[in-house]
Design an enzyme around this catalytic site. Structure first.
Site, PDB file in Angstrom:
ATOM      1  N   ARG A 127       6.876  49.305   8.900  1.00 47.27           N
ATOM      2  CA  ARG A 127       7.036  49.165  10.361  1.00 47.27           C
ATOM      3  C   ARG A 127       5.697  49.288  11.098  1.00 47.27           C
ATOM      4  O   ARG A 127       5.524  48.734  12.173  1.00 47.27           O
ATOM      5  CB  ARG A 127       8.054  50.177  10.899  1.00 47.27           C
ATOM      6  CG  ARG A 127       9.446  49.947  10.299  1.00 47.27           C
ATOM      7  CD  ARG A 127      10.570  50.525  11.109  1.00 47.27           C
ATOM      8  NE  ARG A 127      11.772  50.583  10.294  1.00 47.27           N
ATOM      9  CZ  ARG A 127      12.600  49.560  10.095  1.00 47.27           C
ATOM     10  NH1 ARG A 127      12.383  48.399  10.670  1.00 47.27           N
ATOM     11  NH2 ARG A 127      13.668  49.692   9.325  1.00 47.27           N
ATOM     12  N   ARG A 141       4.640  58.826  10.952  1.00 48.53           N
ATOM     13  CA  ARG A 141       4.460  57.743  11.937  1.00 48.53           C
ATOM     14  C   ARG A 141       3.759  58.204  13.199  1.00 48.53           C
ATOM     15  O   ARG A 141       3.147  57.387  13.893  1.00 48.53           O
ATOM     16  CB  ARG A 141       5.810  57.080  12.262  1.00 48.53           C
ATOM     17  CG  ARG A 141       6.270  56.201  11.118  1.00 48.53           C
ATOM     18  CD  ARG A 141       7.417  55.279  11.454  1.00 48.53           C
ATOM     19  NE  ARG A 141       7.702  54.451  10.288  1.00 48.53           N
ATOM     20  CZ  ARG A 141       8.905  54.020   9.935  1.00 48.53           C
ATOM     21  NH1 ARG A 141       9.954  54.325  10.668  1.00 48.53           N
ATOM     22  NH2 ARG A 141       9.061  53.277   8.863  1.00 48.53           N
ATOM     23  N   ASP A 188      13.690  54.082  14.359  1.00 46.68           N
ATOM     24  CA  ASP A 188      12.846  53.116  13.653  1.00 46.68           C
ATOM     25  C   ASP A 188      11.999  52.257  14.604  1.00 46.68           C
ATOM     26  O   ASP A 188      11.168  51.471  14.153  1.00 46.68           O
ATOM     27  CB  ASP A 188      13.716  52.194  12.785  1.00 46.68           C
ATOM     28  CG  ASP A 188      14.287  52.941  11.588  1.00 46.68           C
ATOM     29  OD1 ASP A 188      13.710  53.974  11.193  1.00 46.68           O
ATOM     30  OD2 ASP A 188      15.313  52.498  11.044  1.00 46.68           O
ATOM     31  N   LYS A 219       9.059  59.880   7.797  1.00 45.09           N
ATOM     32  CA  LYS A 219       9.420  58.498   7.472  1.00 45.09           C
ATOM     33  C   LYS A 219       8.492  57.961   6.376  1.00 45.09           C
ATOM     34  O   LYS A 219       7.839  58.724   5.688  1.00 45.09           O
ATOM     35  CB  LYS A 219       9.363  57.644   8.742  1.00 45.09           C
ATOM     36  CG  LYS A 219      10.416  58.047   9.763  1.00 45.09           C
ATOM     37  CD  LYS A 219      11.808  57.771   9.242  1.00 45.09           C
ATOM     38  CE  LYS A 219      12.899  58.366  10.100  1.00 45.09           C
ATOM     39  NZ  LYS A 219      14.213  58.276   9.502  1.00 45.09           N
TER      40      LYS A 219
HETATM   41  C1  S3P Z   1      18.946  54.823   8.250  1.00 40.75           C
HETATM   42  C2  S3P Z   1      18.841  55.951   9.010  1.00 40.75           C
HETATM   43  C3  S3P Z   1      17.579  56.405   9.596  1.00 40.75           C
HETATM   44  C4  S3P Z   1      16.544  55.284   9.634  1.00 40.75           C
HETATM   45  C5  S3P Z   1      16.466  54.528   8.346  1.00 40.75           C
HETATM   46  C6  S3P Z   1      17.812  53.925   7.998  1.00 40.75           C
HETATM   47  C7  S3P Z   1      20.256  54.475   7.679  1.00 40.75           C
HETATM   48  O1  S3P Z   1      17.083  57.477   8.815  1.00 40.75           O
HETATM   49  O2  S3P Z   1      15.275  55.796   9.956  1.00 40.75           O
HETATM   50  O3  S3P Z   1      15.516  53.477   8.428  1.00 40.75           O
HETATM   51  O4  S3P Z   1      20.430  53.345   7.184  1.00 40.75           O
HETATM   52  O5  S3P Z   1      21.142  55.333   7.701  1.00 40.75           O
HETATM   53  P1  S3P Z   1      17.501  59.005   9.135  1.00 40.75           P
HETATM   54  O6  S3P Z   1      18.950  59.061   9.079  1.00 40.75           O
HETATM   55  O7  S3P Z   1      16.890  59.857   8.076  1.00 40.75           O
HETATM   56  O8  S3P Z   1      16.895  59.283  10.477  1.00 40.75           O
END
Ligand code: S3P
Length: 426
Positions: free
Chosen positions: A387, A343, A312, A339
């Site tokens: 973001r 991004r 992130d 995302k």
């Molecule tokens: C998250 C995992 C991430 C992240 C998201 C929150 C979580 O996603 O990008 O903002 O809370 O488990 P991914 O697991 O798909 O990479």
């Protein structure tokens, strides 16, 4: 020239806020949640849980969740709206799958373009029936069952959301579910479950892979949960302090889980003057204060094996890289395409507009840092991605508000107090 100064307590962690609500709903008894992030994403999870029969009330600044047990969801009367939130969709699809109910999940335009089969294919393997739009997207209909099979899942993608969805499903599956993670990802679900006294095993199979073994169904008691500050939200102000001359800030009570603070290591190797001081542990997570001050940054190579822990933070790291001396290469960014916006494209598009030389090759991003003086306003596109909007809002401090960022209200998705906090630090 603007600078950041003073100290601030940033808002509660988004990942933990989702999990605190979901796991409290699946516990027995009453949980008081303190410092829940009241952002649009988290509110999507909260309203879906209410649709599934969970009583949740606000009490002053806290939220009280009345748990219904691991098999306690009732069939919703209307579609479950995940809004913009990938975490809500993926985790809640897992949560309902081991309950004998039918649910329809919907989301906004952006979420309806993000893959759901990455979770549902595992759930179909164990007996859930799923209908997806175009085989991958929301809206989807899932028919869950309390007789899902306990099997071994092998997760190939680095995704905490996939892992968490399967862990949460397994809480109401009879027998041993094994989940193999080939690349380590953020571990909040595991930590919160341990805090809630849920017994399960984690085995390191080698340096990279690990196996989580659950033996359900579980019954666990509700506990009060206090949520620490979100390191991903802190990252915006940390980079702001590093790039704005004469800045020095302290961010208090930030969660210091290593699977979330890898960006601090990256910024330190770019020359960032950042100090961490652990002060306590709350609900299974280390918490502390972070001090950051203006620094002369230099470009570095960020290897692909770091990407799951930086997932992130790439947008704000790209802002740091744009102000660093020399070239920064960020490798292995494939997952960034999936995302809230693509991004890689969002970063490229906007940095180019500002006049920074940047290109992408095989999902590696090359950024050539340069001090630029803007003589006129520049239009920045957020692509509806919180973001991206926050990252360029930080760069805007350096460019005297000459960046005109569209659709800044998307910031409410993860950090409704962002603008208030930014102004507080000025
Ligand atoms: C998250 C995992 C991430 C992240 C998201 C929150 C979580 O996603 O990008 O903002 O809370 O488990 P991914 O697991 O798909 O990479």
């Amino acid at each position: 020239m603007l600078k950041f100064k003073g100290s601030l307590k940033i808002s509660g962690d988004k990942s933990i806020s989702h999990r605190a609500l979901i796991l409290s709903a699946m516990s027995t008894g009453k949980a008081r949640i303190t410092n829940l992030l009241e952002s649009e994403d988290v509110m999507s999870t909260l309203s879906i849980l209410k649709e599934l029969g969970i009583k949740i009330i606000k009490d002053g600044n806290n939220w009280i969740v009345f748990g219904n047990g691991t098999g306690g969801f009732i069939e919703p009367k209307k579609p479950l709206d995940c809004g913009n939130s990938g975490t809500t969709a993926r985790l809640m699809i897992g949560a309902v799958s081991s309950n004998p109910i039918n649910c329809t999940f919907v989301g906004d335009n952006s979420l309806s373009k993000r893959s759901m089969s990455r979770v549902t294919k595992h759930l179909e393997d164990i007996g859930a029936i799923v209908h997806l739009t175009k085989k991958d997207y929301l809206p989807l209909i899932i028919s869950g069952s309390e007789k899902l099979l306990p099997i071994k899942h092998n997760i190939l993608k680095a995704s905490a959301q996939i892992k968490s969805a399967l862990i949460i499903a397994a809480l109401n599956i009879h027998g041993k579910t094994k989940i193999i993670e080939n690349i380590a990802t953020r571990d909040h679900t595991e930590r919160l479950l341990k805090f809630l006294n849920v017994k399960f095993k984690i085995k390191k199979t080698n340096k990279k892979t690990s196996q989580i073994e659950l033996n359900g169904p579980y019954e666990f008691k509700a506990k009060n949960i206090d949520i620490a500050g979100d390191p991903s939200s802190a990252s915006f102000f940390i980079v702001g302090a590093l790039i704005l001359p004469k800045s020095k800030i302290t961010l208090k009570d930030v969660m210091l889980n290593p699977s979330r603070t890898a960006f601090i290591k990256v910024l330190k190797s770019m020359g960032g003057k950042i100090k961490l001081k652990k002060t306590k542990q709350i609900c299974g997570e280390d918490v502390g204060n972070i001090t950051a001050e203006y620094s002369k940054l230099k470009g570095i190579n960020i290897p692909a094996n770091q990407s799951a822990y930086l997932i992130d933070e790439y947008p704000i790291l790209s802002i740091a890289a744009s102000q660093a001396k020399g070239k920064t290469i960020m490798k292995g960014l494939d997952e960034l395409r999936h995302k809230e916006s693509d991004r890689i494209q969002s970063i490229l598009f906007n940095l180019k507009k500002v006049g920074i030389e940047v290109y992408e090759e095989n999902s590696n991003l090359h950024i050539f840092g340069k001090k630029i003086k803007l003589n006129k306003n520049v239009k920045i596109k957020s692509f509806g991605d919180h973001r991206i909007a926050m990252s360029f809002s930080i760069l805007n401090m350096l460019y005297d508000n000459k960046l005109k960022i569209d659709n800044k209200k998307c910031i409410n998705i993860s950090y409704p107090d962002f603008t208030k906090h930014l102004n507080y630090l000025l």
